[in-house]
Design a protein around this motif. Sequence first.
Motif, PDB file in Angstrom:
ATOM      1  N   ILE A 199       0.834  -1.203   0.000  1.00 49.37           N
ATOM      2  CA  ILE A 199       0.000   0.000   0.000  1.00 49.37           C
ATOM      3  C   ILE A 199       0.872   1.259   0.000  1.00 49.37           C
ATOM      4  N   ASN A 200       0.320   2.312  -0.518  1.00 48.64           N
ATOM      5  CA  ASN A 200       0.966   3.620  -0.537  1.00 48.64           C
ATOM      6  C   ASN A 200       0.781   4.255   0.848  1.00 48.64           C
ATOM      7  N   ILE A 201       1.891   4.538   1.535  1.00 42.99           N
ATOM      8  CA  ILE A 201       1.775   5.059   2.897  1.00 42.99           C
ATOM      9  C   ILE A 201       1.862   6.584   2.962  1.00 42.99           C
ATOM     10  N   ARG A 202       1.984   7.257   1.826  1.00 42.85           N
ATOM     11  CA  ARG A 202       2.112   8.715   1.847  1.00 42.85           C
ATOM     12  C   ARG A 202       0.989   9.383   2.639  1.00 42.85           C
ATOM     13  N   PRO A 203      -0.277   9.032   2.377  1.00 42.55           N
ATOM     14  CA  PRO A 203      -1.349   9.706   3.123  1.00 42.55           C
ATOM     15  C   PRO A 203      -1.607   9.103   4.502  1.00 42.55           C
ATOM     16  N   ARG A 204      -0.889   8.030   4.837  1.00 39.42           N
ATOM     17  CA  ARG A 204      -1.195   7.298   6.065  1.00 39.42           C
ATOM     18  C   ARG A 204      -0.225   7.561   7.212  1.00 39.42           C
ATOM     19  N   ILE A 205       0.886   8.244   6.938  1.00 38.86           N
ATOM     20  CA  ILE A 205       1.835   8.530   8.001  1.00 38.86           C
ATOM     21  C   ILE A 205       1.535   9.904   8.596  1.00 38.86           C
ATOM     22  N   ASN A 206       2.097  10.171   9.750  1.00 36.74           N
ATOM     23  CA  ASN A 206       1.840  11.426  10.458  1.00 36.74           C
ATOM     24  C   ASN A 206       3.139  12.199  10.638  1.00 36.74           C
ATOM     25  N   PRO A 207       3.261  13.411  10.035  1.00 36.60           N
ATOM     26  CA  PRO A 207       2.262  14.031   9.152  1.00 36.60           C
ATOM     27  C   PRO A 207       2.262  13.374   7.779  1.00 36.60           C
ATOM     28  N   PRO A 208       1.146  13.421   7.064  1.00 31.96           N
ATOM     29  CA  PRO A 208       1.078  12.793   5.734  1.00 31.96           C
ATOM     30  C   PRO A 208       1.994  13.480   4.730  1.00 31.96           C
ATOM     31  N   LEU A 209       2.406  12.715   3.734  1.00 34.17           N
ATOM     32  CA  LEU A 209       3.254  13.240   2.667  1.00 34.17           C
ATOM     33  C   LEU A 209       2.434  13.395   1.387  1.00 34.17           C
ATOM     34  N   PRO A 210       2.787  14.341   0.533  1.00 35.51           N
ATOM     35  CA  PRO A 210       2.038  14.517  -0.725  1.00 35.51           C
ATOM     36  C   PRO A 210       2.316  13.383  -1.699  1.00 35.51           C
ATOM     37  N   ASP A 211       1.414  13.174  -2.647  1.00 33.94           N
ATOM     38  CA  ASP A 211       1.616  12.147  -3.671  1.00 33.94           C
ATOM     39  C   ASP A 211       2.868  12.408  -4.492  1.00 33.94           C
ATOM     40  N   ALA A 212       3.290  13.674  -4.541  1.00 31.97           N
ATOM     41  CA  ALA A 212       4.474  14.035  -5.323  1.00 31.97           C
ATOM     42  C   ALA A 212       5.770  13.689  -4.605  1.00 31.97           C
ATOM     43  N   HIS A 213       5.697  13.180  -3.381  1.00 27.47           N
ATOM     44  CA  HIS A 213       6.914  12.813  -2.659  1.00 27.47           C
ATOM     45  C   HIS A 213       7.565  11.630  -3.371  1.00 27.47           C
ATOM     46  N   PHE A 214       8.784  11.822  -3.841  1.00 31.47           N
ATOM     47  CA  PHE A 214       9.479  10.840  -4.662  1.00 31.47           C
ATOM     48  C   PHE A 214      10.144   9.789  -3.786  1.00 31.47           C
TER      49      PHE A 214
END
Length: 350
Positions: A309-324
């Motif tokens: 799964i993509n954890i970008r939106p699930r971590i605190n603080p969330p990361l943007p989809d553009a995070h490489f």
Amino acid sequence: MMNVSSNGSEESSQVRLISERFVRPTHELSRASTHPYYLGPIDLLTLSLDHMQKGLLFQSKPQLVSSFLDTLGRSLSLCLLHFYPLAGRLETQKFPDEHACWVYVDSSKGPGARILHASVELTVSDILSPIDIHPIVRSLFDLGEKAVNHDGHTRPLVSVQVTQLLDGMFIGFTMNHSIADGTSLWHFVSTLSEIFLQLQSGKNEASISVSKRPVFGPFFPPGHGPILKLPYLEPEEFVCRFDPGPLRERIFHFSAASMAKLKAQAQANTGCKSHNISSFQALCAFLWRSMIKARDVEPDEETTCTIAINIRPRINPPLPDAHFGNLIAATQTSCKVGDLFGPKFSLGCQ
């Protein structure tokens, strides 16, 4: 000119390599690119895995292929200004006294991105009509060359292969998985397309813009990084090359109607009206049960379903989809095979 053969059950096709070149960023990169690009824990876990590969199949082809390839090369060169680590290569620093090594990306070295131009005497229908994936498809990505991510020490970190069909075109993208995940790969492809369309419309390179720039910064657990040493000195100690041999591959398509039926079946068997089963949960449960049934596993054995799964939106603080990078994690659920095939189809969903 190089020929790459791919033998199917009834026919043999050949991909002909017409040209090959490497592209680097259009001008000097930012100061950040002169520093090592650090690899995080998830990145390092993928060093023995295969590259990522995504392709686009077109039912037509440009009238002037040479012009198309020229614009593609210029677009790729501009795109690498934003995705600068992809222009580099993997490097390893050894620490003999510790019997350890450190793998990272040197963005200032490496050949840059690879562009391949090839052709094959097949039609779009030839590619799409077989029930199994046509054996030639493997050769539409990096000419079918086998490699693992650790090979990024000597191979480009990204490549684009443009293959002319008799009545169409296939563009295959290959990216080293130790530097990025699927979300970042599609971000790269979308940005490349955005730049290509602007150049094709007549914009000059100085006025090219991108709507979503990549954000850099490897993800490290608290108290760790940026240098992560592996407890190995030589690649032979930790790099594995797995060859499963010839496999049948197939793509399954689930219609909206069949998805609605699966979801309704799972929802009806939950025994709890307040618990909503998503279409994704229902599909995963169906695939899980189907695979275990095909393998004829004993009812008392335990089975596990693992999904990345993509954890970008699930971590605190969330990361943007553009995070490489590789911002993925594995989620698992386990049960006895007998329970998976019990009266409650919804167990696999939950």
